[in-house]
Design a protein around this motif. Structure first.
Motif, short mmCIF file in Angstrom:
data_model
loop_
_atom_site.label_atom_id
_atom_site.label_comp_id
_atom_site.label_asym_id
_atom_site.label_seq_id
_atom_site.Cartn_x
_atom_site.Cartn_y
_atom_site.Cartn_z
N GLN A 121 0.91 -1.33 0.04
CA GLN A 121 0.38 0.15 0.03
C GLN A 121 1.56 0.61 -0.37
N ARG B 208 5.24 -9.55 -5.13
CA ARG B 208 4.59 -8.70 -4.69
C ARG B 208 4.27 -7.64 -4.60
N SER C 112 5.19 -4.03 -6.10
CA SER C 112 4.21 -3.03 -5.69
C SER C 112 4.36 -2.33 -5.36
N GLN D 231 -0.77 -17.25 -9.74
CA GLN D 231 -1.79 -16.47 -10.37
C GLN D 231 -2.40 -16.26 -9.53
N ILE E 258 0.03 -13.42 -6.96
CA ILE E 258 0.81 -12.24 -7.83
C ILE E 258 0.56 -11.99 -9.31
N GLY E 259 -1.18 -12.55 -9.61
CA GLY E 259 -2.04 -12.62 -11.00
C GLY E 259 -1.89 -10.93 -10.83
N ASP E 260 -2.37 -10.34 -10.04
CA ASP E 260 -2.73 -8.57 -10.59
C ASP E 260 -1.13 -7.53 -10.56
N GLU E 261 -0.34 -8.02 -10.13
CA GLU E 261 1.00 -7.48 -10.34
C GLU E 261 1.51 -7.96 -11.18
N ALA F 165 -0.13 -8.59 -14.08
CA ALA F 165 -0.93 -7.43 -14.72
C ALA F 165 -0.49 -5.76 -14.61
N ALA F 166 -0.10 -5.10 -13.84
CA ALA F 166 0.29 -4.16 -13.86
C ALA F 166 1.31 -4.07 -14.46
N PRO G 174 -0.51 -13.83 -17.65
CA PRO G 174 -1.35 -14.81 -16.03
C PRO G 174 -1.03 -15.57 -16.25
#
Length: 650
Positions: A486, A535, A539, A630, A633-636, A638-639, A644
């Motif tokens: 965050q 991740r 991030s 996935q 860490i799938g969202d990261e 994609a970022a 995937p």
């Protein structure tokens, strides 16, 4: 206005002197001149010889030079210098009345008969390849209106002053140091299109350049920047520009009124006025006019409130000597609660390789440190701890003890032996530095440069490659943060407070491959732990790089190994150094990197750059493991633009 008087230096005596001072001038005169160097001179005859000799030393032979004596009281001395130089390519024009720098440049450029013109101040100088390189850029691209390079300071200060040009998409300049005035080669036709320099009295304090570039970029100026300096700007003393800055508020008001429509259209008015009010406030403050300094600082704060502007407003209430003493640490012993500062007046510009480990960081370090002007030692591990402990102990120790305490953090780290350096001479020297240099930035800078010196290098810039810097302190200590991803890495924030001009190279890699490398290297026991580390760090590091976009460059590992030349050239451009071929053939240097031959997990670093490993994890992990990845860490992925974890392996 009285017309200027021209004094051509074409006498037989001058030709004879030229024949003695430089061979082949007659042949050069037969060439069609392509560029005219315009040298305004007012009370600077004592520097003029050095300036003109730097023009004579040019590798481009077909130049001309015009010295404009701006009705200087030492006009006789100026004429004598030009006569003694005795170069028929140099002529002298004298104003009958003083017209300022802008008027002098206008006179010289108007008299030029060449396609290109190059303003050069009479107390400065240029490198031998200056004209050749800038003319080459303009000749190669007919769409360019001007070309320039970053500026090397010499004299009281010796560092490279960067001129990045206006931010992309912004049709105007707002602050100084966007593009140089002296040191920018122009097409004469573009100077005519813009309308020359404004000769208003209010601009005579040294801001005619800025107003010219406001109009130039509003007119669609296409400028080319060279990173390697070719212009050398003399600094006689640190506060030489203070007096001309004292009236920056009046200058800002003039420029704003003249270009009100443009400022209002671009929404730049507040930022422009606040910036120049601040400059005028500081200039008045350091010469002792605290009342005016306070009024200007308050005007800036009211226009755009910020913590920094409030701080400047409050500082203006107290004597400069008191604030200076606090900043330098000279009041430390007398006032125990004062701490030695994080940084001083000198602005170092190191670079930091950031991102999670096993992302090609060490390969990247090998490439960077193979450059003759860059140096990156082994991982330091303790920068974050040093900054925290320095701030904690800076009010409790005298300076020699504090120096020893800081370097003890390095020396007693289990892996410091990989630095292969002797700290004792450095600690002894730094314990005795002047009060103005007693700050943490100075200590770090001296440490990294000492390591380079002990390994036979004198780099322009030093760097640090420590993945731990990108890791939140609580995670480094073994605690799991409550809100992963965050914020931003606090160590990087601390580093930026010490080095506000630092550059950050964010190298990142497909999270699946990074997790596999962590597991195979034995850094984590489970897939979940390795995935959470990737991740969390990536991030936060991504957010940090986005927050400081102008100071950060993203380097994709897959691009680095598949197209190394293009990527490394971009990195060199970002760091402000020329590309060197040795960077792409640097595997032979791996044994000299200290930590590389010491650890088995760095074995790949000793091999040539290759693109064998990208995408390997999706072939090695089972379908069930890729499903787990996935979910983690799938969202990261994609970022960062990666497919995937469940995507079919190529």
């Amino acid at each position: 206005m009285t017309a200027p008087t021209e004094h051509p230096r074409e006498s037989p005596e001058a030709s004879e002197a030229q024949g003695r001072g430089a061979e082949g001038v007659a042949d050069v005169l037969a060439l069609d001149p392509i560029v005219t160097v315009v040298v305004p001179c007012y009370r600077q005859a004592h520097f003029l010889t050095e300036c003109l000799e730097s023009i004579q030393a040019q590798t481009l032979p077909n130049w001309r030079a015009i010295v404009v004596d701006d009705a200087s009281p030492d006009g006789g001395a100026i004429a004598k210098v030009v006569e003694e130089i005795g170069d028929p390519r140099i002529r002298l024009i004298r104003h009958e009345e003083n017209r300022g720098l802008g008027g002098s440049r206008n006179t010289g450029i108007r008299a030029a008969e060449t396609e290109y013109v190059y303003p050069l101040d009479s107390d400065d100088r240029i490198t031998p390849d200056c004209l050749e390189r800038l003319v080459g850029e303009l000749e190669a691209d007919p769409t360019l209106d001007c070309a320039y390079a970053d500026v090397q300071l010499f004299g009281r200060l010796t560092y490279v002053l960067e001129f990045p040009g206006p931010p992309e998409g912004r049709p105007m300049v707002r602050t100084e140091h966007t593009i140089p005035g002296a040191g920018t080669m122009l097409r004469k036709s573009f100077w005519e299109k813009v309308g020359g320099y404004d000769e208003a009295d209010v601009l005579r304090s040294g801001r005619e350049d800025f107003e010219f570039w406001v109009r130039a970029f509003a007119a669609g100026c296409n400028a080319k920047r060279l990173l390697e300096p070719v212009y050398e700007y003399r600094i006689l003393h640190a506060s030489m520009s203070v007096n001309c800055r004292r009236q920056d508020d009046a200058i800002a008001a003039y420029i704003y009124e003249k270009h009100r429509a443009l400022f209002d259209e671009t929404g730049e008015a507040n930022g422009f006025l606040c910036s120049w009010y601040e400059q005028a406030s500081y200039a008045n403050y350091i010469v002792g006019d605290r009342r005016r300094a306070f009024d200007l600082a308050l005007r800036s704060f009211r226009k755009a409130p910020s913590r920094r502007r409030l701080k400047q407003t409050i500082k203006a209430l107290f004597p400069f000597s008191l604030n200076r003493a606090i900043a330098e640490g000279s009041l430390h012993r007398a006032v125990p609660f004062l701490r030695y500062p994080l940084r001083g007046e000198e602005r170092q510009r190191p670079f930091f390789v950031i991102g999670v480990g096993r992302s090609g960081n060490t390969l990247f370090r090998r490439i960077l440190t193979s450059h003759s002007q860059l140096h990156v030692p082994p991982e330091s591990f303790v920068l974050g701890a040093c900054i925290r402990k320095y701030r904690a102990m800076g009010s409790k120790m005298n300076w020699p003890d504090l120096v020893s305490f800081v370097f003890a953090q390095f020396q007693f780290h289990p892996e410091f032996h990989l630095f292969e350096m002797d700290l004792e001479p450095l600690v002894t020297r730094l314990s005795q530095v002047a009060a103005r240099d007693r700050n943490l930035a100075y200590l770090f800078d001296a440490f990294y440069r000492e390591h380079a010196a002990q390994h036979g290098k004198t780099p322009l810039y030093w760097g640090d490659k420590t993945p731990m810097n990108s890791l939140d302190d609580r995670v480094a200590a073994g605690d799991r943060p409550k809100h992963i991803g965050q914020g931003v890495p606090q160590t990087l924030e601390r580093i930026r407070k010490v080095f506000p001009d630092a550059r950050f190279l964010h190298i990142y890699r497909d999270g699946c491959d990074c997790v596999l490398s962590h597991l195979r290297g034995g850094f984590f026991a489970s897939l979940e732990d390795a995935a959470n580390r990737w991740r969390h760090v990536e991030s936060q590091t991504r957010r940090f790089a986005e927050r400081y976009r102008s100071q950060s460059l993203d380097v994709r590992y897959e691009d680095l190994v598949s197209n190394p030349r293009e990527v490394v050239e971009g990195v060199c451009s970002f760091l402000g150094v020329p590309f060197e071929e040795a960077m792409l053939e640097s595997e032979s240097n791996s044994k000299a990197l200290g930590d590389v031959p010491a650890w088995s997990w760095h074995a790949q670093v000793a091999k040539p750059i290759n693109a064998k490993n990208p995408g390997k994890a999706r072939r090695v992990f089972t379908a069930e493991e890729r499903e787990r990845l996935q979910a983690l860490i799938g969202d990261e992925l994609a970022a960062f633009g990666y497919p995937p974890a469940t995507a079919d392996p190529e």
